[in-house]
Design a protein around this motif. Structure first.
Motif, PDB file in Angstrom:
ATOM      1  N   CYS A 172       0.993  -1.200  -0.131  1.00  0.00           N
ATOM      2  CA  CYS A 172       0.147  -0.045  -0.098  1.00  0.00           C
ATOM      3  C   CYS A 172       0.772   1.254  -0.105  1.00  0.00           C
ATOM      4  O   CYS A 172       0.670   2.280  -0.778  1.00  0.00           O
ATOM      5  N   ILE A 173       1.662   1.319   0.791  1.00  0.00           N
ATOM      6  CA  ILE A 173       2.797   2.554   1.115  1.00  0.00           C
ATOM      7  C   ILE A 173       3.622   2.661  -0.087  1.00  0.00           C
ATOM      8  O   ILE A 173       3.917   3.902  -0.735  1.00  0.00           O
ATOM      9  N   LEU A 174       4.181   1.691  -0.638  1.00  0.00           N
ATOM     10  CA  LEU A 174       4.804   1.727  -1.986  1.00  0.00           C
ATOM     11  C   LEU A 174       4.187   2.305  -3.238  1.00  0.00           C
ATOM     12  O   LEU A 174       4.740   2.915  -3.939  1.00  0.00           O
ATOM     13  N   LEU A 175       2.956   1.605  -3.083  1.00  0.00           N
ATOM     14  CA  LEU A 175       2.206   2.115  -4.377  1.00  0.00           C
ATOM     15  C   LEU A 175       1.736   3.433  -4.193  1.00  0.00           C
ATOM     16  O   LEU A 175       1.786   4.221  -5.469  1.00  0.00           O
ATOM     17  N   ALA A 176       1.531   3.952  -3.163  1.00  0.00           N
ATOM     18  CA  ALA A 176       1.237   5.363  -3.152  1.00  0.00           C
ATOM     19  C   ALA A 176       2.776   6.147  -3.449  1.00  0.00           C
ATOM     20  O   ALA A 176       2.521   7.256  -3.955  1.00  0.00           O
ATOM     21  N   GLY A 177       3.866   5.768  -2.908  1.00  0.00           N
ATOM     22  CA  GLY A 177       5.018   6.126  -3.328  1.00  0.00           C
ATOM     23  C   GLY A 177       5.212   6.271  -4.564  1.00  0.00           C
ATOM     24  O   GLY A 177       6.242   7.208  -5.076  1.00  0.00           O
ATOM     25  N   LEU A 178       4.774   5.505  -5.326  1.00  0.00           N
ATOM     26  CA  LEU A 178       5.085   5.403  -6.751  1.00  0.00           C
ATOM     27  C   LEU A 178       4.749   6.880  -7.429  1.00  0.00           C
ATOM     28  O   LEU A 178       5.106   7.227  -8.692  1.00  0.00           O
ATOM     29  N   PHE A 179       3.836   7.456  -7.068  1.00  0.00           N
ATOM     30  CA  PHE A 179       3.237   9.008  -7.528  1.00  0.00           C
ATOM     31  C   PHE A 179       4.056  10.027  -7.011  1.00  0.00           C
ATOM     32  O   PHE A 179       3.775  11.279  -7.420  1.00  0.00           O
ATOM     33  N   GLY A 180       5.188   9.702  -5.986  1.00  0.00           N
ATOM     34  CA  GLY A 180       5.781  11.021  -5.507  1.00  0.00           C
ATOM     35  C   GLY A 180       7.094  11.474  -6.211  1.00  0.00           C
ATOM     36  O   GLY A 180       7.595  10.469  -6.822  1.00  0.00           O
ATOM     37  N   GLU A 181       7.407  12.778  -6.111  1.00  0.00           N
ATOM     38  CA  GLU A 181       8.544  13.287  -6.738  1.00  0.00           C
ATOM     39  C   GLU A 181       9.786  12.687  -6.136  1.00  0.00           C
ATOM     40  O   GLU A 181      10.646  12.585  -6.822  1.00  0.00           O
ATOM     41  N   GLU A 182       9.519  12.606  -4.744  1.00  0.00           N
ATOM     42  CA  GLU A 182      10.700  12.064  -4.098  1.00  0.00           C
ATOM     43  C   GLU A 182      10.388  10.736  -3.663  1.00  0.00           C
ATOM     44  O   GLU A 182       9.156  10.257  -3.458  1.00  0.00           O
ATOM     45  N   LYS A 183      11.651  10.007  -3.073  1.00  0.00           N
ATOM     46  CA  LYS A 183      11.443   8.504  -2.892  1.00  0.00           C
ATOM     47  C   LYS A 183      10.520   8.411  -1.554  1.00  0.00           C
ATOM     48  O   LYS A 183      10.886   9.101  -0.539  1.00  0.00           O
ATOM     49  N   THR A 184       9.643   7.619  -1.490  1.00  0.00           N
ATOM     50  CA  THR A 184       9.086   6.787  -0.321  1.00  0.00           C
ATOM     51  C   THR A 184      10.065   5.612  -0.175  1.00  0.00           C
ATOM     52  O   THR A 184      10.088   4.689  -1.008  1.00  0.00           O
ATOM     53  N   ARG A 185      10.362   5.544   1.444  1.00  0.00           N
ATOM     54  CA  ARG A 185      11.182   4.172   1.478  1.00  0.00           C
ATOM     55  C   ARG A 185      10.323   3.502   2.702  1.00  0.00           C
ATOM     56  O   ARG A 185       9.980   4.077   3.760  1.00  0.00           O
ATOM     57  N   VAL A 186      10.141   2.027   2.564  1.00  0.00           N
ATOM     58  CA  VAL A 186       9.682   1.378   3.370  1.00  0.00           C
ATOM     59  C   VAL A 186      11.007   0.586   3.888  1.00  0.00           C
ATOM     60  O   VAL A 186      11.505  -0.149   3.348  1.00  0.00           O
ATOM     61  N   ILE A 187      10.875   0.528   5.572  1.00  0.00           N
ATOM     62  CA  ILE A 187      11.811  -0.155   6.087  1.00  0.00           C
ATOM     63  C   ILE A 187      11.347  -1.469   6.688  1.00  0.00           C
ATOM     64  O   ILE A 187      10.300  -1.489   7.473  1.00  0.00           O
ATOM     65  N   GLU A 188      11.867  -2.618   6.298  1.00  0.00           N
ATOM     66  CA  GLU A 188      11.389  -3.829   6.681  1.00  0.00           C
ATOM     67  C   GLU A 188      12.232  -4.636   7.704  1.00  0.00           C
ATOM     68  O   GLU A 188      13.500  -4.957   7.132  1.00  0.00           O
ATOM     69  N   LYS A 189      11.966  -4.824   8.983  1.00  0.00           N
ATOM     70  CA  LYS A 189      12.736  -5.591   9.865  1.00  0.00           C
ATOM     71  C   LYS A 189      12.709  -7.128   9.896  1.00  0.00           C
ATOM     72  O   LYS A 189      13.472  -8.057   9.816  1.00  0.00           O
ATOM     73  N   LEU A 190      11.433  -7.561   9.594  1.00  0.00           N
ATOM     74  CA  LEU A 190      11.338  -8.947   9.306  1.00  0.00           C
ATOM     75  C   LEU A 190      10.641  -9.080   7.916  1.00  0.00           C
ATOM     76  O   LEU A 190       9.869  -8.440   7.614  1.00  0.00           O
ATOM     77  N   PRO A 191      10.850 -10.220   7.372  1.00  0.00           N
ATOM     78  CA  PRO A 191      10.613 -10.347   5.947  1.00  0.00           C
ATOM     79  C   PRO A 191       8.832 -10.621   5.779  1.00  0.00           C
ATOM     80  O   PRO A 191       8.408 -11.238   6.642  1.00  0.00           O
ATOM     81  N   SER A 192       8.444 -10.125   4.674  1.00  0.00           N
ATOM     82  CA  SER A 192       7.035 -10.522   4.507  1.00  0.00           C
ATOM     83  C   SER A 192       6.986 -10.791   2.813  1.00  0.00           C
ATOM     84  O   SER A 192       8.061 -10.734   2.371  1.00  0.00           O
ATOM     85  N   ARG A 193       5.975 -11.203   2.358  1.00  0.00           N
ATOM     86  CA  ARG A 193       5.888 -11.587   0.889  1.00  0.00           C
ATOM     87  C   ARG A 193       6.418 -10.222   0.054  1.00  0.00           C
ATOM     88  O   ARG A 193       6.350  -9.222   0.227  1.00  0.00           O
ATOM     89  N   ASP A 194       7.245 -10.781  -0.940  1.00  0.00           N
ATOM     90  CA  ASP A 194       7.842  -9.719  -1.822  1.00  0.00           C
ATOM     91  C   ASP A 194       7.694  -9.681  -3.122  1.00  0.00           C
ATOM     92  O   ASP A 194       8.119  -9.355  -3.932  1.00  0.00           O
ATOM     93  N   HIS A 195       6.317 -10.121  -3.511  1.00  0.00           N
ATOM     94  CA  HIS A 195       5.561 -10.233  -4.567  1.00  0.00           C
ATOM     95  C   HIS A 195       5.556  -8.718  -5.243  1.00  0.00           C
ATOM     96  O   HIS A 195       5.997  -8.459  -6.652  1.00  0.00           O
ATOM     97  N   THR A 196       5.335  -7.739  -4.378  1.00  0.00           N
ATOM     98  CA  THR A 196       5.344  -6.269  -5.208  1.00  0.00           C
ATOM     99  C   THR A 196       6.779  -5.878  -5.632  1.00  0.00           C
ATOM    100  O   THR A 196       6.981  -5.167  -6.721  1.00  0.00           O
ATOM    101  N   GLU A 197       7.653  -5.923  -4.806  1.00  0.00           N
ATOM    102  CA  GLU A 197       9.012  -5.779  -5.220  1.00  0.00           C
ATOM    103  C   GLU A 197       9.487  -6.332  -6.561  1.00  0.00           C
ATOM    104  O   GLU A 197      10.248  -5.757  -7.171  1.00  0.00           O
TER     105      GLU A 197
END
Length: 428
Positions: A172-197
């Motif tokens: 959700c956050i990464l998809l919103a970030g795709l519309f921003g002029e500057e980078k949105t960064r998601v920091i993941e401490k524990l792994p979750s499904r990585d299909h989006t990446e």
């Protein structure tokens, strides 16, 4: 619908599973963001991906089918249109959470609705970070759908540390970030499904044991032309059915083997399961292979909290394997199960209680005292309208001496429309 399932002396056969729901839904949404035509093979006909596909069409994508290939003509990020009607996500939390990110990023006003089950699941986890990015969202009781997402003029990029390992929140956050002029960064401490990446080919790097994924307008949306692999979560039911049945040999073809999804393979392996993988290969950005499972002698296992995100959907059926393993197994740190289509810890407990199992329900998991010789005559199971509980109950029913009954068995169609036909094929 009440389904009767007989005990089975053996399980034999070859299966091709339904397409992966998580990948199907992402393929549809990412195709909307791509400018041009994507050709998606083996797109899921299950209810959730079809709900997502209808929403994508309302946002401007043109969809048609040609010889079993789903063709989606995307509008690009700049071409998404405001829907004329409510976006009905049905039972799909993936659709509601991912599309919320798209709508906020695109500056589109829309109302997201769903069925009673979806509207009973909290959306606070996405509402709060999206509002921090500048979104204006109205929600029932500040937490539940329907969600009213109002147009914003500009998006505020952010660094967001995932509070829990959730692929839907991350996406959700990464998809919103795709519309921003500057980078949105998601920091993941524990792994979750990585299909989006994987499917969006987003920038990823490791820092101090954490994974940081970035998204902005500078990222080019790749064409989504590939074949959807078989759903590993669907394979899980047959993996467990195979290992707990003394006379079993099942070949499951073209299964997705994404390492952030298939912890169950390692778990069953540690329990002593006879499982072999053949013909490993890549389909687009996802690893795929064939799995052969045979009857096995199982031993107990302890599932630690850090493993839970990688097997969250498989815990209902894993509890069945634990019942027939030698020794005491534990599941801990799985409180998220209480916020799925139903309270799955409660539902698993009811399933186990129906056959007279020796277990204890915990706040965030279960303790199951297994016995390879465990038997029961028959049982009446309540699926609680949850597809994974219905299918887990069916696998457990195969160990009964007489016919067992499963209430609301049609719920299996949410993720696996052909489940009952495949069950009949293996036992026939």
């Amino acid at each position: 619908m009440i389904k009767s399932v007989s005990g089975a002396g053996s399980l034999k056969g070859t299966l091709r599973l339904p397409p992966d729901k998580s990948i199907s839904q992402r393929a549809a949404i990412f195709s909307l963001l791509y400018e041009g035509e994507s050709r998606i093979g083996n797109y899921s006909q299950a209810q959730d991906p079809q709900s997502t596909l209808r929403c994508v069409q309302q946002l401007g994508a043109k969809v048609k089918e040609d010889s079993g290939i789903l063709i989606v003509e995307g509008k690009s990020r700049a071409g998404i249109v405001e829907p004329k009607q409510d976006l009905d996500c049905g039972n799909s939390g993936t659709a509601m959470r991912l599309l919320s990110g798209v709508l906020v990023g695109a500056g589109i006003s829309a109302k997201l609705i769903g069925d009673a089950s979806l509207c009973g699941r909290t959306m606070t986890r996405i509402i709060e970070p999206l509002e921090a990015m500048g979104a204006h969202i109205l929600a029932r009781n500040l937490a539940y759908a329907p969600l009213f997402i109002n147009r914003i003029d500009s998006l505020r990029p952010m660094d967001f540390e995932l509070p829990v390992p959730s692929a839907q929140l991350k996406s959700c956050i990464l998809l919103a970030g795709l519309f921003g002029e500057e980078k949105t960064r998601v920091i993941e401490k524990l792994p979750s499904r990585d299909h989006t990446e994987r499917l969006l080919d987003l920038d990823q790097k490791k820092e101090k044991g954490e994974k940081i994924i970035s998204a902005s307008l500078a990222d080019e949306i790749p064409e989504q032309s590939y074949t959807i692999p078989g759903d590993f979560s669907a394979a899980a039911f047959w993996l467990v059915a195979g290992v707990i049945q003394e006379d079993a040999e099942i070949l499951i073809e073209n299964v997705g083997l994404n390492p952030t999804r298939n912890a169950l393979l390692d778990i069953l392996g540690d329990m002593g399961a006879d499982i072999t993988i053949e013909n490993e290969r890549m389909e687009g950005a996802e690893p795929v292979g064939n799995i052969i499972v045979k009857g096995s002698d199982l031993k107990a296992i302890q599932i630690a909290p850090e493993i839970i995100p990688n097997c969250i959907d498989e815990l209902p059926i894993l509890s069945v394997a634990m019942l027939f393993a030698e020794g005491t197994s534990t599941i801990s740190g799985a409180g998220e199960l209480r916020h799925k289509e139903t309270d799955r810890i409660m539902a698993i407990s009811k399933m186990l209680k129906a056959v007279g199992a020796n277990f204890e329900e915990q706040k965030d998991g279960l303790i199951i005292h297994g016995d390879p010789e465990f038997t029961f005559q028959s049982a009446e199971f309540d699926s609680f309208h949850d597809h994974r509980i219905a299918m887990a109950s069916a696998v457990l029913s195969l160990k009964g001496k007489e016919d067992s009954m499963i209430k609301d068995a049609e719920s299996a169609a949410v993720s696996y429309p052909a489940f009952w036909e495949d069950l009949h094929q293996l036992t026939g």
